[in-house]
Design a protein around this motif. Structure first.
Motif, short mmCIF file in Angstrom:
data_model
loop_
_atom_site.label_atom_id
_atom_site.label_comp_id
_atom_site.label_asym_id
_atom_site.label_seq_id
_atom_site.Cartn_x
_atom_site.Cartn_y
_atom_site.Cartn_z
N PHE B 131 1.41 23.52 26.96
CA PHE B 131 1.90 24.90 26.77
C PHE B 131 2.97 25.02 25.69
CE2 PHE B 131 0.82 25.17 31.45
CZ PHE B 131 -0.32 25.92 31.23
N GLY B 132 3.44 23.90 25.14
CA GLY B 132 4.58 23.96 24.24
C GLY B 132 5.86 23.95 25.06
N MET B 133 6.98 23.62 24.41
CA MET B 133 8.23 23.43 25.14
C MET B 133 8.74 24.72 25.76
SD MET B 133 9.79 20.91 26.08
CE MET B 133 11.27 20.12 26.62
N ARG B 134 8.66 25.82 25.01
CA ARG B 134 9.26 27.06 25.51
C ARG B 134 8.59 27.53 26.80
NH1 ARG B 134 10.12 31.38 20.76
NH2 ARG B 134 10.35 32.89 22.45
N ALA B 135 7.27 27.59 26.77
CA ALA B 135 6.55 28.07 27.96
C ALA B 135 6.80 27.12 29.13
CB ALA B 135 5.06 28.17 27.65
N THR B 136 6.85 25.81 28.83
CA THR B 136 7.06 24.82 29.89
C THR B 136 8.40 25.02 30.57
OG1 THR B 136 5.69 23.23 28.71
CG2 THR B 136 7.21 22.34 30.34
N LEU B 137 9.45 25.16 29.76
CA LEU B 137 10.78 25.36 30.35
C LEU B 137 10.84 26.67 31.11
CD1 LEU B 137 13.22 23.99 27.61
CD2 LEU B 137 12.55 22.96 29.79
#
Lengths: 217, 159
Positions: B131-137
């Motif tokens: 999901f990429g870092m932003r969506a994951t966090l």
């Protein structure tokens, strides 16, 4: 259809070679699946071997702790080997037989409540640990599922798996399980919705670059 | 039991697929292997970390942390513990049931179980690739706070 077979690919036949090349490029940079495939063995598994070595040293100093840790690790490994083969085979079949148009129609943008329901049921029908859900999410995103529905799928996989619910009821009681399930049915779509909203346009584009997909909005 | 159903589904699926198109079946198996192998390095690391973490913090320690009288701090400790831990459901629920018997509160256990399932700190490297870092966090943080809400509601309803 035949083109798909030839390059062992999950992308639609409609893609141009340039797009294909671009995708490989992006994947390589970001460290996606294809990029990883090309990295040397030692680089990919380096962290594992380092930790293993550290674990062996720790186990020699504290044999008691080392033995418990080894048992725990082997237990997880055995669980993985027993549960994962059918999951990944089903993933492969899904990837090869369900084309992008179908996936988009049922779980893409504009699939509405039906899409939410399908994502929820797909995730609940799963078994196995959460880390096995992410390769599924990759395939769904590549085939045009909306991010919200993929997040719902992940949420359902993590929390409302049917075999797990049965197990939860038997150890924690039916009331505990039912209250938690009711909360999950509200919470999972809510978290998916909030995550998608919080990302905004630039966040969605970041994900698009991972997949070279058509814009999600 | 459910695992057998999955095996049956996979075998039937493979058989139909093989019957319809050999090439595609081969492609599916290749894909299955590549997908598995792509998460394997991180998964092995997770197994080692969790193996040691559980050895260092045995259920006894967890029991002390999550007692019914541990209150709000206990809920937060439970949520944090669930976030960084990764264990299969058939280990987690008997543990939770044992904790309940030995005096842990519903609120604390709900926080533990909910974050255990929805928040995965150790799986962030795998999730990030998806999901990429932003969506994951964002997803993990939202799930963490949601779990606190679940804990409070369940504490009120069941406690």
């Amino acid at each position: 259809m035949n083109e798909q077979v030839k390059d062992f690919s999950d992308k639609t036949a409609a893609k141009t070679p340039e797009q294909q090349a671009q995708q490989n490029n992006t994947a390589g940079k970001i460290g996606g699946q294809q990029g990883n495939q090309k990295k040397p063995f030692l680089k990919r598994y380096g962290a594992f071997f380092l930790l293993l070595a550290a674990g062996v040293v720790a186990g020699m100093v504290l044999p008691e702790l080392g033995k418990t840790a080894l048992d725990n690790t082997l237990g997880s490994f055995k669980e993985m080997l027993s549960v994962l083969p059918p999951i990944f085979i089903l993933l492969g079949l899904l990837d090869v037989w369900v084309d992008r148009a179908t996936m988009m129609k049922y779980t893409g943008k504009g699939s509405g409540f039906k899409g939410v329901l399908i994502a929820f049921l797909l995730g609940s029908a799963a078994a196995g640990p959460l880390y096995a859900a992410f390769p599924f999410a990759v395939v769904m995103l590549k085939k045009g599922s909306s991010l919200m529905n993929v997040l719902i799928f992940i949420g359902a996989w993590s929390t409302t798996k049917i075999p797990l619910l049965a197990f939860e009821a038997s150890s924690m009681g039916l009331k505990f399980t039912m209250v938690r399930l009711a909360l999950s049915i509200v919470g999972i779509p809510l978290i998916a919705f909030l995550t998608e909203k919080a990302l905004g346009q630039s966040g969605l584009e970041e994900i698009n670059t991972l997949y070279d997909a058509e814009p999600m909005k | 039991m459910f695992t057998y159903i999955l095996y049956a589904l996979a075998i039937i699926g493979l058989a139909i697929s093989f019957f319809k198109d050999r090439q595609k079946t081969k492609a599916a198996l290749m894909k299955a292997w590549r997908s598995f192998e792509s998460i394997l390095p991180q998964v092995l690391v997770i197994f080692l970390i969790i193996g040691f973490a559980i050895a260092i913090f045995p259920p006894e320690t967890i029991r002390k942390l999550l007692g019914a009288e541990s209150g709000v701090l206990g809920v937060i400790a439970a949520a944090l513990l669930g976030s960084v831990t990764l264990m299969p459901g058939f280990v987690a629920f008997p543990l939770a049931a044992a904790l309940l018997k030995s005096g842990a509160g519903y609120m604390q256990l709900a926080a533990f179980v909910s974050t255990l399932m929805m928040v995965g700190v150790v799986t962030i490297p795998i999730e990030r690739k998806t999901f990429g870092m932003r969506a994951t966090l964002t997803r993990n943080i939202a799930a963490f706070f949601y779990s606190l809400v679940v804990a409070v509601v369940m504490g009120v309803v069941l406690g």
